[in-house]
Structures are given as C-alpha cells and as structure tokens.
Write an enzyme that holds these catalytic residues in place. Sequence first.
Site, PDB file in Angstrom:
ATOM      1  N   HIS A  97       0.700  -1.230   0.056  1.00 22.44           N
ATOM      2  CA  HIS A  97      -0.048   0.040   0.011  1.00 22.44           C
ATOM      3  C   HIS A  97       0.638   1.353  -0.281  1.00 22.44           C
ATOM      4  O   HIS A  97       2.124   1.186  -0.444  1.00 22.44           O
ATOM      5  CB  HIS A  97      -1.000   0.062   1.240  1.00 22.44           C
ATOM      6  CG  HIS A  97      -1.635  -1.138   1.281  1.00 22.44           C
ATOM      7  ND1 HIS A  97      -2.607  -1.657   0.493  1.00 22.44           N
ATOM      8  CD2 HIS A  97      -1.354  -2.563   2.271  1.00 22.44           C
ATOM      9  CE1 HIS A  97      -2.983  -2.972   0.834  1.00 22.44           C
ATOM     10  NE2 HIS A  97      -2.458  -3.321   1.655  1.00 22.44           N
ATOM     11  N   GLU A 134      -1.972   0.355   8.070  1.00 23.96           N
ATOM     12  CA  GLU A 134      -1.171  -0.643   7.454  1.00 23.96           C
ATOM     13  C   GLU A 134       0.035  -0.026   6.393  1.00 23.96           C
ATOM     14  O   GLU A 134       1.081  -0.563   6.711  1.00 23.96           O
ATOM     15  CB  GLU A 134      -2.162  -1.624   6.525  1.00 23.96           C
ATOM     16  CG  GLU A 134      -1.307  -2.888   6.188  1.00 23.96           C
ATOM     17  CD  GLU A 134      -2.105  -3.686   4.891  1.00 23.96           C
ATOM     18  OE1 GLU A 134      -3.263  -3.336   4.925  1.00 23.96           O
ATOM     19  OE2 GLU A 134      -1.634  -4.313   4.402  1.00 23.96           O
ATOM     20  N   HIS A 189       2.798  -6.830   4.558  1.00 22.46           N
ATOM     21  CA  HIS A 189       1.444  -6.448   4.774  1.00 22.46           C
ATOM     22  C   HIS A 189       0.979  -6.780   6.288  1.00 22.46           C
ATOM     23  O   HIS A 189       1.724  -7.451   6.939  1.00 22.46           O
ATOM     24  CB  HIS A 189       0.434  -7.391   3.881  1.00 22.46           C
ATOM     25  CG  HIS A 189       0.527  -6.627   2.324  1.00 22.46           C
ATOM     26  ND1 HIS A 189      -0.282  -5.636   1.724  1.00 22.46           N
ATOM     27  CD2 HIS A 189       1.424  -7.056   1.274  1.00 22.46           C
ATOM     28  CE1 HIS A 189      -0.006  -5.621   0.521  1.00 22.46           C
ATOM     29  NE2 HIS A 189       1.015  -6.130   0.311  1.00 22.46           N
ATOM     30  N   GLU A 267       1.673 -11.463   5.885  1.00 23.16           N
ATOM     31  CA  GLU A 267       0.601 -10.781   6.701  1.00 23.16           C
ATOM     32  C   GLU A 267       0.977 -10.782   8.033  1.00 23.16           C
ATOM     33  O   GLU A 267       0.975 -11.832   8.769  1.00 23.16           O
ATOM     34  CB  GLU A 267      -0.701 -11.366   6.594  1.00 23.16           C
ATOM     35  CG  GLU A 267      -1.287 -11.239   5.120  1.00 23.16           C
ATOM     36  CD  GLU A 267      -1.961 -10.040   4.545  1.00 23.16           C
ATOM     37  OE1 GLU A 267      -1.742  -8.905   5.447  1.00 23.16           O
ATOM     38  OE2 GLU A 267      -2.896 -10.062   3.800  1.00 23.16           O
TER      39      GLU A 267
END
Length: 305
Positions: A97, A134, A189, A267
């Site tokens: 992101h 995030e 992430h 993650e």
Amino acid sequence: MTRVRAFLRPAATGLAVALLALVTGCGSSAPAATPRMVTPAGSDPSDPSSAGPGPSDSPGPSASGKTKSPGAAPAPASGPLNLAAVAGKTILVDPGHNGGNWAHPEIINQLVPMGTGSKACDTTGTQTNSGYQEAAFTFDVGTRLVALLRSAGARVVLTRDSNSGVGPCVDKRAALGNNARANVAVSIHADGAPAGGHGFHVMEPARVGAPSNAIVATSQVLALKVRDNYRARTGIPASSYIGSDGINTRGDMAGLNLSTVPKVLVECGNMRNGGDAAMMTNPTYRQRMAEGLAAGLAAYLASLG
Ligand SMILES: [Zn+2]
C-alpha cells in the site's frame, strides 16, 4: 478477507475523510475506496476507531486485547542474526500500500493486469482500531528490513521510498523485482480480519498459469523459511483464522502471480486483533518482525547453496 471501515485524518484540514473501503485481506481484489465526506475526527459513534487509542492498542505485549494474549506465544528469539547469505544478493522489498492511497481512489481503483485477468491497481490497506494504518506499518517494517539487509551486504530494491505517495500499482511492484532480477522478493502486509483471529501468515503463489508458474516451487521453499524464522524471531504464532500452519497458497494475488522471481507476501498479523495490534504499534516488535523477515530471506538464500 474482510470488509473494514477505515478513516483518515488529513493534517491539512483537521477533518477526517471517511472512506468506506472493501479490503480483501491485503493485495485485495477489492474495488477500493469510495470517499465519503466528512466526519469530524473520532466522532462516528458507530465505528470502533472513533474511540481513539485504547488499551488494546497500547504498546507492549502485556497490553493484550480482547482476544488471545500474545503473552501466551513462545518467547521471541534474540541474539545475533545470521544474514551472511544475503551478501551480494539482490532483494526486492515491497512495503504494501501507500499512505496517499486513501485520498486517490481514482488512481488505485484503476484496473491493471494480474497475470490471470485484471484487478485494482492497489488498495488502501487496513488499520488498527486506534488508527495506525497498514501502509505506515509496512513502510516502517520495510525500512527496518532494508537497513538490516543493506548492512549485511545485500542490494535492495524498494517498491516505494516514502509513505506519502500513491501506489505503485501491484503489477509495477512485481515488475520492479522482475526487472532487477532479484534473487528473492518479499511483500510486507498486515491483515484486517475479524478481531477474533490473530497471528501471521505467509502467502505463496499457486500454480494458476501466470508468469509465476516458474517460481511456485522455489517460493514454497521461501515461504517455509520465512514462516519459521518470523515465528521464531517474533514469538508471534501462525494465524488462527486462515491458512495451514502459517502458509496460505493464493492464486489471486497480482504481486505473486506476476512475479518471475521467488516471492512471498507476509501478513505480519491481524491489525483488528487487540493483541496483534499491540505488537504492531510497538517499535520493538516491528524491529523483531523485520529481523524475522531478514532471517527468513537469508535462510532461503543459504538453502540454495
Ligand atoms: Zn495489505
């Protein structure tokens, strides 16, 4: 894997721009952010984030949330890292992101190739209930990881060099690793799953007829090395809600499908879980996460002989 509401507080206006985003875990097949003006910061009583920082997001493993305490996890490893195998290697580090994605749905919603079709350029990512985004988390862990790798002699290629921009799109992120002929690549992430789930997982590419077909096997080896080292270094357990012992094979992730170099997506935890959020908002844990990732990459490279 879940729909989350997410909020931004633009410094320039002092107002929160409420964004209703559909976030499919990370990497997301989501039709992302649709801006919805304007809610004064923290004033939405229906959203848990409006309560501001709470005890569940306080730094430190002792500030466990409403669910399982990270204190129950195995103690993290300490001591020197052995990163010798990264010396002279090219490594792609992809912090997921970007901090500006929230404000530019017209960019991140554009469709780009994903190896088996098309999907959104990028998504906003998730955040903790207290508003730690995030994108900021992944950039911080990524920056720490890059420092470790470079100090050990690696050549590092980053997909973004700040947390104030937009994108790049997921296909570009993969291309950066491919074009650099990276020896290994990792996307960083954090998940936005229901609050009752906790722990980390590592996504590896499935064999779906995409460019990644050639690196499925090597990425499986990489995934195991990253899982084992991340778990050992951080003490964070494998996900309680997805995958199998911390491994999740995915065919719908553009950044994996388009990679022609061994690649996984980590993650690092579930930002919506109080215990995980407490660790993610703690720089000591973010350093351990970076160390775990570095150790995993090094172990993979060492396994190649
Ligand atoms: Zn993400």
